[in-house]
Design a protein around this motif. Structure first.
Motif, mmCIF file in Angstrom:
data_model
loop_
_atom_site.group_PDB
_atom_site.id
_atom_site.type_symbol
_atom_site.label_atom_id
_atom_site.label_comp_id
_atom_site.label_asym_id
_atom_site.label_seq_id
_atom_site.Cartn_x
_atom_site.Cartn_y
_atom_site.Cartn_z
ATOM 1 N N MET A 7 5.360 -15.089 -13.525
ATOM 2 C CA MET A 7 4.182 -15.083 -12.871
ATOM 3 C C MET A 7 4.290 -16.243 -11.505
ATOM 4 S SD MET A 7 0.110 -14.733 -13.722
ATOM 5 C CE MET A 7 0.080 -16.446 -14.300
ATOM 6 N N GLU A 8 4.647 -17.183 -11.775
ATOM 7 C CA GLU A 8 4.789 -18.391 -10.707
ATOM 8 C C GLU A 8 5.651 -17.858 -9.750
ATOM 9 O OE1 GLU A 8 6.281 -22.461 -11.349
ATOM 10 O OE2 GLU A 8 4.180 -22.837 -11.365
ATOM 11 N N MET A 67 6.566 -5.863 -1.659
ATOM 12 C CA MET A 67 5.909 -4.850 -2.380
ATOM 13 C C MET A 67 6.552 -5.135 -3.803
ATOM 14 S SD MET A 67 3.781 -2.737 -0.703
ATOM 15 C CE MET A 67 3.891 -1.257 -1.577
ATOM 16 N N ARG A 68 7.790 -5.373 -3.926
ATOM 17 C CA ARG A 68 8.471 -5.721 -5.244
ATOM 18 C C ARG A 68 7.698 -6.776 -5.931
ATOM 19 N NH1 ARG A 68 13.372 -3.243 -3.092
ATOM 20 N NH2 ARG A 68 13.898 -4.980 -2.037
ATOM 21 N N ALA A 69 7.444 -7.840 -5.017
ATOM 22 C CA ALA A 69 6.906 -9.082 -5.711
ATOM 23 C C ALA A 69 5.486 -8.873 -6.041
ATOM 24 C CB ALA A 69 6.887 -10.381 -4.734
ATOM 25 N N LEU A 70 4.619 -8.196 -5.467
ATOM 26 C CA LEU A 70 3.347 -7.851 -5.695
ATOM 27 C C LEU A 70 3.210 -6.975 -7.090
ATOM 28 C CD1 LEU A 70 0.226 -8.213 -5.084
ATOM 29 C CD2 LEU A 70 0.481 -6.466 -3.566
ATOM 30 N N ALA A 71 4.364 -5.973 -7.339
ATOM 31 C CA ALA A 71 4.240 -5.088 -8.444
ATOM 32 C C ALA A 71 4.607 -6.259 -9.735
ATOM 33 C CB ALA A 71 5.269 -4.058 -8.051
ATOM 34 N N GLY A 72 5.571 -7.042 -9.264
ATOM 35 C CA GLY A 72 5.966 -7.901 -10.497
ATOM 36 C C GLY A 72 4.848 -8.750 -10.827
ATOM 37 N N LEU A 73 4.277 -9.272 -9.974
ATOM 38 C CA LEU A 73 2.949 -10.221 -10.210
ATOM 39 C C LEU A 73 1.724 -9.345 -10.775
ATOM 40 C CD1 LEU A 73 1.596 -12.757 -9.575
ATOM 41 C CD2 LEU A 73 0.687 -11.937 -7.613
ATOM 42 N N ALA A 74 1.491 -8.372 -10.520
ATOM 43 C CA ALA A 74 0.405 -7.573 -11.155
ATOM 44 C C ALA A 74 0.621 -7.344 -12.512
ATOM 45 C CB ALA A 74 0.250 -6.051 -10.670
ATOM 46 N N CYS A 103 2.740 -9.536 -14.383
ATOM 47 C CA CYS A 103 2.484 -10.644 -15.073
ATOM 48 C C CYS A 103 1.225 -11.062 -15.143
ATOM 49 C CB CYS A 103 3.213 -11.977 -14.294
ATOM 50 S SG CYS A 103 5.078 -11.570 -14.346
ATOM 51 N N LEU A 104 0.291 -10.676 -14.228
ATOM 52 C CA LEU A 104 -1.021 -11.082 -14.189
ATOM 53 C C LEU A 104 -1.697 -10.420 -15.481
ATOM 54 C CD1 LEU A 104 -2.142 -10.832 -10.464
ATOM 55 C CD2 LEU A 104 -2.365 -12.777 -11.915
ATOM 56 N N TRP A 105 -1.571 -9.300 -15.671
ATOM 57 C CA TRP A 105 -1.990 -8.457 -17.033
ATOM 58 C C TRP A 105 -1.470 -9.102 -18.196
ATOM 59 C CZ3 TRP A 105 -5.394 -4.778 -17.283
ATOM 60 C CH2 TRP A 105 -5.373 -3.922 -18.743
ATOM 61 N N ASP A 106 -0.151 -9.318 -18.326
ATOM 62 C CA ASP A 106 0.476 -9.839 -19.606
ATOM 63 C C ASP A 106 -0.286 -11.268 -19.882
ATOM 64 O OD1 ASP A 106 2.009 -7.910 -19.687
ATOM 65 O OD2 ASP A 106 3.827 -8.728 -19.104
ATOM 66 N N ILE A 109 -5.500 -5.278 -12.005
ATOM 67 C CA ILE A 109 -6.139 -4.182 -11.300
ATOM 68 C C ILE A 109 -6.013 -4.275 -9.691
ATOM 69 C CG2 ILE A 109 -8.200 -2.916 -11.348
ATOM 70 C CD1 ILE A 109 -8.260 -3.538 -14.380
ATOM 71 N N ALA A 110 -6.656 -5.176 -9.264
ATOM 72 C CA ALA A 110 -6.845 -5.711 -7.768
ATOM 73 C C ALA A 110 -5.246 -5.479 -7.113
ATOM 74 C CB ALA A 110 -7.482 -6.897 -7.433
ATOM 75 N N SER A 111 -4.431 -6.151 -7.861
ATOM 76 C CA SER A 111 -3.123 -6.085 -7.157
ATOM 77 C C SER A 111 -2.584 -4.525 -7.209
ATOM 78 C CB SER A 111 -2.055 -7.017 -7.912
ATOM 79 O OG SER A 111 -2.339 -8.401 -7.683
#
Length: 488
Positions: A293-294, A329-336, A338-341, A349-351
């Motif tokens: 996530m970081e 876009m790849r970074a934001l998808a990965g972050l979403a 990780c945020l969920w997990d 959801i916002a991401s």
């Protein structure tokens, strides 16, 4: 024979240990290296070495064995006063497993000075040299280094700050395995301990002496920077360097060796810390959810800096079609993900919504992820609206529609929705109801109606089905399966 030393209660006697690793050192790129052959290095000669060696700091309770642990390097030392305050204070007690000043402290001769002894005496702590034959701490250093090696294999940020984050995991494993913290708490004298430390500034003043020796007692020029990866200061942006770094990442994606891919990504970041795909690659190879996530957060941050706010305003809706937006876009998808997990579900959801706003064509398939998130969070109205907007005859949407119908609509509508889903992919129920295991490694590609598609859907949606009372029993009955209940 040496007489065995016996302490009678917790915090009666603490032992300070400081040691230079004989196997780990930091390379010129700032990342930790391992040398199998032990290096001839110790506290006395470490400052003559050309290498930047890893340094272990330990404060151990003699009675229980519980301890506080931090790391540094020979070029970026942690001042002894700071370490002792960290170990004895009640701050961040969830990350360490000892607090309160002791009656006495064994201080190794390698770090002992008159100034340190004076400061300890002013704190009403008796400073002592370990008697001949006293346990040197070799065993605990060995155990720590073995466990640290294990956690390093799971992570990718092997700079000093990244490795330091593993200290609490090392402590928790070793202390939990021996129930040391419980023993420490149960054996504290109620009237005498734990003894609170003075306020930080007052504590540090006691150690502000002139005879600090090679291991500094207080803050100095060699004190390390404790900033996290998100707070690193970036150099001026250089497009040419970023382009070269991005080319390195393209090469890294073709590499079969994990270590080589990681090495290339680290070199790319040294060339340009604005290379979002380098953070993405490192995140993909980390087994630590917090670290992933970081890294994705860092990728999102620098990716937005590279594109610029005005670019977002002018090109929202056309992202992904513009090649230079893809790392972001790849970074934001990965972050979403990780945020969920990590339990930040509304942020996830916002991401996802932001990704769809930037790219309504949804080249990354975020709509399938988002509908599962909405269902798992019980956001039925939002899920219903979303499914109406994305009316498509795919396994992912049809099974989501069936689940939502079971929750909110009539039995007839639910049955009709499920029949459509079964026609799209008949393999799904077996994985949801437990007849078949969902594999740990989910397929990367699939064709419509395939078992691979069923695995991908079941892996992403199982939590939404599980939180819906009786949904899996209903699915098993309708699909003619005997539901198998497994542990989560």
């Amino acid at each position: 024979m040496h007489r065995k030393l016996v302490s009678e209660y917790s915090n009666q006697l603490h032992q300070l240990l400081v040691s230079v690793s004989r196997h780990y050192y930091f390379g010129n790129d700032g990342y930790l290296r391992y040398q199998k052959k032990p290096m001839d290095v110790d506290l006395k000669n470490s400052f003559k070495s050309r290498k930047e060696h890893l340094v272990y700091y330990i404060l151990r309770d003699h009675y229980s064995g519980t301890f506080a642990f931090r790391i540094a390097s020979t070029k970026r030392l942690l001042p002894l006063a700071d370490f002792l305050y960290y170990a004895w204070s009640e701050e961040k007690t969830e990350e360490k497993f000892i607090y309160g000043m002791p009656d006495a402290l064994f201080v190794p001769k390698t770090v002992a000075t008159d100034g340190l002894f004076t400061a300890l005496e002013n704190l009403d702590i008796m400073p002592l040299h370990p008697p001949s034959g006293f346990a040197s701490g070799v065993r605990i250093f060995r155990d720590i280094e073995q466990l640290l090696s294990y956690y390093l294999s799971e992570t990718v940020d092997h700079r000093l700050d990244g490795v330091d984050k593993l200290c609490s995991k090392v402590c928790q494993y070793l202390i939990d395995s021996g129930k040391l913290f419980e023993k420490w708490k149960e054996s504290l004298p109620r009237e005498q301990h734990p003894r609170s430390v003075p306020a930080y500034d007052d504590f540090i003043k006691l150690f502000n002496t002139v005879d600090a020796g090679p291991f500094s007692l207080v803050q100095g020029e060699n004190r390390r920077n404790d900033n996290t990866i998100l707070e690193l200061k970036l150099p001026p942006f250089d497009r040419e360097k970023l382009d070269r770094a991005q080319e390195m990442i393209y090469d890294a994606w073709e590499e079969m060796s994990r270590s080589k891919r990681l090495s290339i990504a680290r070199k790319a970041l040294l060339l340009s810390p604005y290379c979002t795909d380098a953070y993405n690659l490192l995140a993909e190879h980390s087994e630590s959810s917090e670290e992933r996530m970081e890294l994705y957060e860092r990728g999102v941050k620098v990716g937005r800096q590279v594109l610029g706010d005005s670019f977002f305003e002018e090109n929202a809706g056309d992202f992904w079609g513009i090649t230079k937006t893809r790392p972001y876009m790849r970074a934001l998808a990965g972050l979403a993900e990780c945020l969920w997990d990590n339990g930040h579900r509304q942020d996830a959801i916002a991401s996802c919504r932001e990704l769809l706003r930037l790219n309504p064509n949804d080249s990354l398939g975020i709509r399938y992820t988002l509908v599962n998130y909405l269902l798992a969070e019980g956001m039925n109205n939002e899920a219903d609206e979303f499914l109406s907007e994305h009316n498509e005859a795919t396994c992912f949407m049809l099974y989501s529609e069936a689940l939502l119908s079971f929750r909110c609509k009539s039995a007839r509508k639910a049955a009709i929705s499920l029949n459509k889903a079964l026609e799209a992919n008949s393999f799904v129920p077996a994985y949801l109801v437990g007849v078949k295991y969902i594999p740990h490694i989910v397929p990367e590609t699939y064709s419509r109606g395939s078992e691979e598609e069923a695995i991908i859907y079941a892996s992403a949606s199982l939590s939404a089905w599980r939180v819906t009372p009786s949904a899996l029993d209903w699915l098993a009955t309708r699909a003619n399966y005997q539901r198998v209940r497994r542990n989560s």
